[in-house]
Motif scaffolding. Structure first.
Motif, PDB file in Angstrom:
ATOM      1  N   TYR A  86       0.433   2.539  11.158  1.00  0.00           N
ATOM      2  CA  TYR A  86       0.287   4.232  10.832  1.00  0.00           C
ATOM      3  C   TYR A  86       1.909   4.840  11.032  1.00  0.00           C
ATOM      4  N   TYR A  96     -12.006   6.267  -0.228  1.00  0.00           N
ATOM      5  CA  TYR A  96     -10.647   6.778   0.020  1.00  0.00           C
ATOM      6  C   TYR A  96     -10.183   7.010  -0.796  1.00  0.00           C
ATOM      7  N   GLU A 134      -4.277  -0.347  11.956  1.00  0.00           N
ATOM      8  CA  GLU A 134      -5.399  -0.378  11.459  1.00  0.00           C
ATOM      9  C   GLU A 134      -6.347  -1.411  11.516  1.00  0.00           C
ATOM     10  N   SER A 186      -6.395   7.850  -0.195  1.00  0.00           N
ATOM     11  CA  SER A 186      -5.177   7.107   0.127  1.00  0.00           C
ATOM     12  C   SER A 186      -5.915   5.843   1.481  1.00  0.00           C
ATOM     13  N   ASP A 187      -4.478   5.070   1.445  1.00  0.00           N
ATOM     14  CA  ASP A 187      -4.461   4.056   2.645  1.00  0.00           C
ATOM     15  C   ASP A 187      -4.551   4.548   3.914  1.00  0.00           C
ATOM     16  N   SER A 188      -4.161   6.181   4.124  1.00  0.00           N
ATOM     17  CA  SER A 188      -2.493   6.914   4.811  1.00  0.00           C
ATOM     18  C   SER A 188      -3.806   7.773   5.205  1.00  0.00           C
ATOM     19  N   GLN A 199      -9.739  -0.493   1.204  1.00  0.00           N
ATOM     20  CA  GLN A 199      -8.932   0.084   0.709  1.00  0.00           C
ATOM     21  C   GLN A 199      -9.373   0.959  -0.392  1.00  0.00           C
ATOM     22  N   ALA A 200      -8.383   2.150  -0.677  1.00  0.00           N
ATOM     23  CA  ALA A 200      -7.783   3.087  -1.300  1.00  0.00           C
ATOM     24  C   ALA A 200      -8.735   2.890  -2.923  1.00  0.00           C
ATOM     25  N   SER A 245       2.065   4.861   1.064  1.00  0.00           N
ATOM     26  CA  SER A 245       1.560   5.837   2.379  1.00  0.00           C
ATOM     27  C   SER A 245       2.058   7.230   2.462  1.00  0.00           C
ATOM     28  N   ILE A 293       0.365  -1.717   0.184  1.00  0.00           N
ATOM     29  CA  ILE A 293       0.050  -0.014  -0.179  1.00  0.00           C
ATOM     30  C   ILE A 293       0.727   1.508   0.175  1.00  0.00           C
TER      31      ILE A 293
END
Length: 705
Positions: free
Chosen positions: A584, A628, A590, A630-632, A595-596, A526, A524
């Motif tokens: 993170y 989303y 998480e 982003s995943d971050s 998911q993004a 980040s 992913i």
């Protein structure tokens, strides 16, 4: 010439599963016959999947695969691959550049690339040439079809096909001379022109030449510079093909491509509008020269020999005004630019043996394919960044070697078992100016088991298990801590069932597929923020592995030929995604979220109405759920619904079309970030968006000769 040929008859006979341009498919076929009014009297070529190990009818493929024909693309008034993605269930894209070059299939796929050497999750091919990561130049002018393989393609395509593959197939040279001229104009000072010439060069050699030029101011006003072209498009595409009948048993197909995209990039605004304040607007330029040669030898009794050699050489320049503003905006301001200059090359060689139907093995029950694949890719990067003491540079080289085999075993007249296996070794050598010297290597295995059953002549069902993979790599930024330096390969299992049928006396076509994907060691995107002395933050993108994730969904497509004047079409993608186990930057874990760039739903629907046999109205709507960015971080897009329409008049040798896209001028985001970048509010963290295209209105004229 007319529009009255039965559209559903064409759809069934060609096994077409994309519906967005169904009416226009008739036009293309009718132009080839003066008797088009009676479909039953025509000989209609069956559309085949061209990118698999062996060409076969789309209806016979036991998987969720969508093909967009040339007519589909024309109905959507498409110039580029990004213009047709809204018609394909569970396919999304990410901007962050002038043209979308990063794609997501079933919620899986990269969204950007900065310093890192990444491996794509979604492969992009054009006439067998690998364009993964540089697919922004994928013009759709004179494309025969675009094939969307959904789910892992570990046996056929290997390491760049974890989520799927997008394969563009251009039109082949013709036996007789033909030509085409296209002129188009639209708002935002958009102009495009195209030329096609095709025919015989000598006995046994046919050619096709295609040229296209697109220009536009883009959709941004730079109020500081008082310019409307800082996000402009200036795109040239040249393509040549030769079809050579070298002997009775040997065919040679040659493709050459040159793309010169000299685009601006000035898309992000501190005020989240289409008005920017940049004093040093960015660029998104690409110059690619590529070619492929395919040899097909059919002179052996037992099997055919297919060999494909490709090479692509690309110079890419991508950069932006990092502060999105100008000197003098605020006393706390900073001013910087960030540019990435890449020289990317890749060469591939595939050699495969494909059995003939008369020479099956295992008691004459199994067709087979065996082969080898090699790829060599390199990328030299120079990063020119205001806050670096000197330019950053890196060199990345990777070699892939794979062997593969596939069996198609006919257990009975109705029941077929397909099994495939691929072993791939990837060796990488990476060095950069920060002193990093890294040589990762990965050994990966993918494969599939597919059981399909022909229920009736018009209906079939299947169940499959596929395993895909993607190689690991290294994070390059010297500011990152050691624990964020490398990331591991990702693996994916896809479980799928599907059903396809024609009904209502062949007046309707229905397809459905349901899938569950299990992901291990998810790669992913980040980011890490380093605070500068002036209070602003340096944005460092990097890659990491989450522990696990899942993607579950359904893809449905329906077409109905209601009567001679009206047909309707629709497609729907439903998607539920999750990842967990990722830590993170602030130390939080998480425990499960979407998911993004994976919207929970996507849809496309439309209708074609024929006022006369020459006058056609198309109305189309597409939409997607929020997702989303982003995943971050937690920022999401809004859900969006986009309407389009066109009115076409078809004469014997020419046509004219009035068209509109996003006709209600919806503002929707295609990329989003969350950090502080505005000195006027003390660099308070907040979301920033890049927006998709606004309302577009244009007219297109085509002349065939």
């Amino acid at each position: 010439m007319n529009f009255t040929q039965s559209p559903i008859t064409l759809a069934i006979l060609t096994s077409a599963i994309s519906f967005s341009a169904f009416a226009q498919t008739q036009n293309q076929t009718q132009n080839k016959s003066d008797n088009a009014a009676n479909a039953d009297e025509q000989s209609i070529e069956v559309i085949t999947v061209q990118s698999d190990f062996r060409e076969q009818s789309l209806q016979a493929i036991p998987s969720s695969l969508t093909i967009m024909s040339s007519a589909d693309m024309e109905t959507r008034n498409a110039e580029n691959l990004e213009d047709i993605l809204g018609a394909v269930a569970n396919v999304n894209f990410s901007s962050g550049s002038q043209r979308a070059r990063y794609y997501q299939v079933r919620g899986i796929g990269e969204r950007s690339q900065f310093q890192e050497a990444i491996n794509p999750s979604v492969g992009v091919l054009m006439d067998d040439i690998d364009l993964a990561g540089i697919g922004g130049i994928a013009s759709t002018f004179d494309m025969a079809q675009v094939e969307f393989f959904k789910g892992p393609q570990g046996t056929r395509f290997g390491a760049n096909a974890l989520a799927g593959v997008v394969s563009l197939q251009s039109n082949a040279p013709t036996d007789e001379f033909e030509g085409r001229v296209r002129l188009s104009a639209a708002n935002y000072d958009s102009l495009s022109s195209g030329l096609v010439l095709s025919g015989p060069a000598t006995d046994g050699i046919n050619y096709r030449f295609v040229a296209e030029k697109n220009v536009s101011d883009g959709f941004i006003d730079n109020t500081f510079l008082d310019r409307q072209d800082t996000n402009n498009r200036d795109e040239l595409t040249l393509r040549g093909k030769l079809a050579i009948e070298a002997s009775e048993d040997l065919d040679v197909d040659i493709t050459l491509i040159h793309a010169d995209f000299d685009n601006g990039y000035d898309a992000f605004s501190l005020d989240n509008t289409r008005e920017t304040l940049s004093d040093q607007p960015g660029v998104d330029q690409q110059n690619t020269t590529a070619g492929s040669v395919k040899f097909t030898y059919t002179g052996l009794e037992t099997f055919d020999v297919i060999s494909i050699v490709t090479h692509a050489d690309s110079d890419l320049a991508y950069g932006y005004d990092e502060d999105w503003s100008h000197v003098g905006l605020h006393p706390w301001e900073y001013s910087s630019t960030d540019h990435y200059l890449r020289d990317r090359k890749n060469s591939t060689l595939e050699f495969r043996l494909v059995s003939n139907p008369e020479h099956r093995i295992f008691a004459d029950s199994s067709d087979w394919v065996v082969g080898v694949y090699g790829k060599n890719e390199s990328e030299d990067l120079i990063r020119q960044y205001t806050y670096l003491d000197s330019d950053y540079s890196s060199s990345f080289d990777a070699q892939n070697l794979a062997i593969f085999a596939e069996l198609q075993t006919h257990l009975s007249e109705q029941l077929t078992l397909t099994s495939g296996l691929r072993f791939e070794q990837r060796d990488t050598d990476y060095v950069n100016s920060d002193g990093l010297d890294f040589q990762p290597d990965d050994a990966m295995i993918g494969g599939k088991l597919v059981l399909s059953y022909q229920l009736t002549d018009a209906a079939m069902t299947y169940a499959s298990i596929n395993r895909g993979y993607k190689a690991g790599s290294v994070n390059s930024n010297g500011s990152l801590p050691d624990e964020l330096r490398a990331f591991d390969p990702e693996y994916l299992w896809n479980y799928e069932i599907g059903f396809k049928t024609a009904f209502l006396d062949n007046s309707a076509l229905f397809r459905i597929a349901a899938f569950y994907m299990s992901r291990d060691d998810i790669q992913i995107s980040s980011y890490h923020l380093d605070e500068r002395e002036d209070g602003s933050s340096e944005f460092i993108s990097y890659w990491d592995n989450a522990a696990k994730g899942s993607n579950t969904g359904v893809e449905v497509e329906l077409l109905w030929d209601i009567n001679d004047s009206l047909n309707v079409y629709t497609s729907l993608g439903l998607l539920d995604t999750e990842f967990e186990g990722f830590t993170y930057g602030d130390g939080t874990l998480e425990t499960g979220r979407d998911q993004a760039h994976a919207p929970n739903y996507q849809f496309n629907a439309g209708a074609n109405y024929y006022f006369t046999d020459r006058l056609l109205l198309n109305v189309n709507v597409e939409g997607k759920d929020e997702f989303y960015f982003s995943d971050s971080h937690e920022q999401k897009s809004d859900s969006v619904t986009l309407w389009a329409a066109s009115l076409s008049y078809q004469a014997d040798a020419w046509s004219v079309k009035l068209w509109g896209r996003n006709v209600f001028d919806e503002q929707y985001a295609t990329r989003g970030f969350y950090f502080g970048n505005d000195p006027r509010d003390g660099y308070t963290a907040k979301p920033y968006y890049q927006y998709g295209e606004p309302a577009r209105v244009g007219v297109t004229f085509d002349y065939n000769f």
